[in-house]
Design a protein around this motif. Structure first.
Motif, PDB file in Angstrom:
ATOM      1  N   LEU A 266       0.946  -1.208  -0.317  1.00  0.00           N
ATOM      2  CA  LEU A 266       0.177  -0.430   0.108  1.00  0.00           C
ATOM      3  C   LEU A 266       0.798   1.252  -0.414  1.00  0.00           C
ATOM      4  CD1 LEU A 266      -2.715  -0.962   2.858  1.00  0.00           C
ATOM      5  CD2 LEU A 266      -3.461  -0.104   0.721  1.00  0.00           C
ATOM      6  N   PHE A 267       2.233   1.438   0.404  1.00  0.00           N
ATOM      7  CA  PHE A 267       3.106   2.026   1.224  1.00  0.00           C
ATOM      8  C   PHE A 267       3.432   2.800  -0.289  1.00  0.00           C
ATOM      9  CE2 PHE A 267       7.267   3.686   1.299  1.00  0.00           C
ATOM     10  CZ  PHE A 267       6.380   4.833   1.825  1.00  0.00           C
ATOM     11  N   LYS A 268       3.937   1.735  -1.096  1.00  0.00           N
ATOM     12  CA  LYS A 268       5.062   1.887  -2.639  1.00  0.00           C
ATOM     13  C   LYS A 268       4.008   2.476  -3.512  1.00  0.00           C
ATOM     14  CE  LYS A 268       8.229  -1.927  -1.612  1.00  0.00           C
ATOM     15  NZ  LYS A 268       8.676  -3.222  -2.188  1.00  0.00           N
ATOM     16  N   SER A 269       2.396   1.919  -3.653  1.00  0.00           N
ATOM     17  CA  SER A 269       1.503   2.554  -3.883  1.00  0.00           C
ATOM     18  C   SER A 269       1.550   3.813  -3.962  1.00  0.00           C
ATOM     19  CB  SER A 269       0.272   1.457  -4.193  1.00  0.00           C
ATOM     20  OG  SER A 269      -0.668   1.205  -3.307  1.00  0.00           O
ATOM     21  N   SER A 270       0.699   3.740  -3.037  1.00  0.00           N
ATOM     22  CA  SER A 270       0.922   5.923  -2.404  1.00  0.00           C
ATOM     23  C   SER A 270       1.816   6.341  -3.488  1.00  0.00           C
ATOM     24  CB  SER A 270       0.562   5.257  -1.044  1.00  0.00           C
ATOM     25  OG  SER A 270      -0.621   4.914  -0.718  1.00  0.00           O
ATOM     26  N   LEU A 271       3.076   5.821  -2.474  1.00  0.00           N
ATOM     27  CA  LEU A 271       4.288   6.652  -3.118  1.00  0.00           C
ATOM     28  C   LEU A 271       4.114   6.800  -4.649  1.00  0.00           C
ATOM     29  CD1 LEU A 271       6.716   7.828  -1.727  1.00  0.00           C
ATOM     30  CD2 LEU A 271       8.012   5.964  -2.789  1.00  0.00           C
ATOM     31  N   SER A 272       4.257   5.670  -5.636  1.00  0.00           N
ATOM     32  CA  SER A 272       4.006   5.954  -6.644  1.00  0.00           C
ATOM     33  C   SER A 272       2.597   7.218  -7.019  1.00  0.00           C
ATOM     34  CB  SER A 272       3.955   4.858  -7.509  1.00  0.00           C
ATOM     35  OG  SER A 272       2.540   3.499  -7.291  1.00  0.00           O
ATOM     36  N   GLU A 273       1.744   7.005  -6.758  1.00  0.00           N
ATOM     37  CA  GLU A 273       1.154   7.873  -6.826  1.00  0.00           C
ATOM     38  C   GLU A 273       1.209   9.136  -6.949  1.00  0.00           C
ATOM     39  OE1 GLU A 273      -2.859   7.070  -5.231  1.00  0.00           O
ATOM     40  OE2 GLU A 273      -2.669   4.630  -5.781  1.00  0.00           O
ATOM     41  N   LEU A 274       1.537   9.696  -5.609  1.00  0.00           N
ATOM     42  CA  LEU A 274       2.151  11.109  -5.440  1.00  0.00           C
ATOM     43  C   LEU A 274       3.803  11.815  -5.669  1.00  0.00           C
ATOM     44  CD1 LEU A 274       2.174  10.425  -1.112  1.00  0.00           C
ATOM     45  CD2 LEU A 274       0.256  12.244  -2.969  1.00  0.00           C
ATOM     46  N   SER A 275       4.199  10.361  -6.469  1.00  0.00           N
ATOM     47  CA  SER A 275       5.206  10.833  -7.678  1.00  0.00           C
ATOM     48  C   SER A 275       4.464  11.437  -8.490  1.00  0.00           C
ATOM     49  CB  SER A 275       6.197  10.183  -7.544  1.00  0.00           C
ATOM     50  OG  SER A 275       5.267   8.784  -8.204  1.00  0.00           O
ATOM     51  N   ASN A 276       3.435  10.434  -9.104  1.00  0.00           N
ATOM     52  CA  ASN A 276       3.124  11.370 -10.549  1.00  0.00           C
ATOM     53  C   ASN A 276       2.082  13.021  -9.817  1.00  0.00           C
ATOM     54  OD1 ASN A 276       3.757   9.754 -11.815  1.00  0.00           O
ATOM     55  ND2 ASN A 276       2.193   8.836 -11.566  1.00  0.00           N
ATOM     56  N   LYS A 277       1.529  12.925  -8.444  1.00  0.00           N
ATOM     57  CA  LYS A 277       1.463  14.526  -8.553  1.00  0.00           C
ATOM     58  C   LYS A 277       1.961  16.072  -8.982  1.00  0.00           C
ATOM     59  CE  LYS A 277      -2.861  12.042  -7.513  1.00  0.00           C
ATOM     60  NZ  LYS A 277      -3.797  12.017  -7.979  1.00  0.00           N
TER      61      LYS A 277
ATOM     62  N   GLY B 234       4.480  18.985  -3.348  1.00  0.00           N
ATOM     63  CA  GLY B 234       4.209  20.029  -2.238  1.00  0.00           C
ATOM     64  C   GLY B 234       2.052  20.267  -2.434  1.00  0.00           C
ATOM     65  N   VAL B 235       1.467  19.708  -3.238  1.00  0.00           N
ATOM     66  CA  VAL B 235       0.027  19.933  -3.409  1.00  0.00           C
ATOM     67  C   VAL B 235      -0.374  18.610  -2.603  1.00  0.00           C
ATOM     68  CG1 VAL B 235      -2.087  20.333  -4.302  1.00  0.00           C
ATOM     69  CG2 VAL B 235       0.543  21.918  -4.863  1.00  0.00           C
ATOM     70  N   SER B 236      -1.104  18.677  -1.523  1.00  0.00           N
ATOM     71  CA  SER B 236      -1.860  17.442  -1.504  1.00  0.00           C
ATOM     72  C   SER B 236      -2.957  17.397  -2.232  1.00  0.00           C
ATOM     73  CB  SER B 236      -2.577  17.601  -0.187  1.00  0.00           C
ATOM     74  OG  SER B 236      -3.902  16.687   0.618  1.00  0.00           O
ATOM     75  N   PRO B 237      -3.247  15.855  -2.377  1.00  0.00           N
ATOM     76  CA  PRO B 237      -4.089  14.852  -3.896  1.00  0.00           C
ATOM     77  C   PRO B 237      -5.797  15.699  -3.409  1.00  0.00           C
ATOM     78  CG  PRO B 237      -2.888  13.363  -2.180  1.00  0.00           C
ATOM     79  CD  PRO B 237      -2.439  14.413  -1.588  1.00  0.00           C
ATOM     80  N   ASN B 238      -5.449  15.389  -2.007  1.00  0.00           N
ATOM     81  CA  ASN B 238      -7.511  16.054  -2.062  1.00  0.00           C
ATOM     82  C   ASN B 238      -8.093  17.113  -2.121  1.00  0.00           C
ATOM     83  OD1 ASN B 238      -7.882  13.240  -0.655  1.00  0.00           O
ATOM     84  ND2 ASN B 238      -7.010  13.805   1.327  1.00  0.00           N
ATOM     85  N   THR B 239      -6.590  19.008  -1.993  1.00  0.00           N
ATOM     86  CA  THR B 239      -6.643  19.733  -1.859  1.00  0.00           C
ATOM     87  C   THR B 239      -7.309  20.673  -3.267  1.00  0.00           C
ATOM     88  OG1 THR B 239      -4.208  20.224  -0.810  1.00  0.00           O
ATOM     89  CG2 THR B 239      -5.442  22.282  -2.268  1.00  0.00           C
ATOM     90  N   THR B 240      -7.950  21.259  -2.892  1.00  0.00           N
ATOM     91  CA  THR B 240      -9.020  21.898  -4.096  1.00  0.00           C
ATOM     92  C   THR B 240      -9.397  23.470  -4.513  1.00  0.00           C
ATOM     93  OG1 THR B 240     -11.127  22.150  -3.112  1.00  0.00           O
ATOM     94  CG2 THR B 240     -10.938  20.292  -4.218  1.00  0.00           C
TER      95      THR B 240
END
Length: 118
Positions: free
Chosen positions: A47-58, A61-67
């Motif tokens: 789960l950590f690795k998948s989350s990390l790979s998702e975040l590296s594509n974002k 400095g911006v949270s994925p939940n930020t609007t």
């Protein structure tokens, strides 16, 4: 007398056997818990690795939940509700705080800090 001595010896052997059985049961329990913990740890790492790979594509400095509710200002490149009220504009010079610095000066200072840290 011999009868009593024999019973004591038999009880002692039984106690040793019981201790050995308890030790084996404890070892089985520890092995089972260890295997369970290892399985949970592997799941967490996946789960950590998948989350990390998702975040590296974002965007960094911006949270994925930020609007964002405001667009970037064309003058200072910051987000605020009214670009016409931007402090970078001379017509808004009276609204600037005392410690305000122009965007170019702030950018220059941040670049200097990056060079020093390298």
């Amino acid at each position: 007398m011999a009868k009593g001595a024999g019973r004591g010896l038999a009880n002692k052997v039984t106690a040793e056997e019981e201790a050995e059985l308890n030790a084996m049961a404890m070892l089985e329990f520890v092995n089972a818990v260890t295997a369970q913990n290892n399985a949970q740890m592997e799941k967490m790492m996946e789960l950590f690795k998948s989350s990390l790979s998702e975040l590296s594509n974002k965007q960094p400095g911006v949270s994925p939940n930020t609007t964002f509710t405001h667009q970037k200002c064309p003058h200072c490149k910051l987000r605020h509700p009214n670009p016409d009220g931007c402090w970078e504009l001379e017509k808004n010079a009276s609204k600037r705080p005392k410690n305000w610095k122009p965007a170019a000066e702030r950018k220059k200072k941040s670049e200097e800090a990056k060079v020093k840290s390298e």
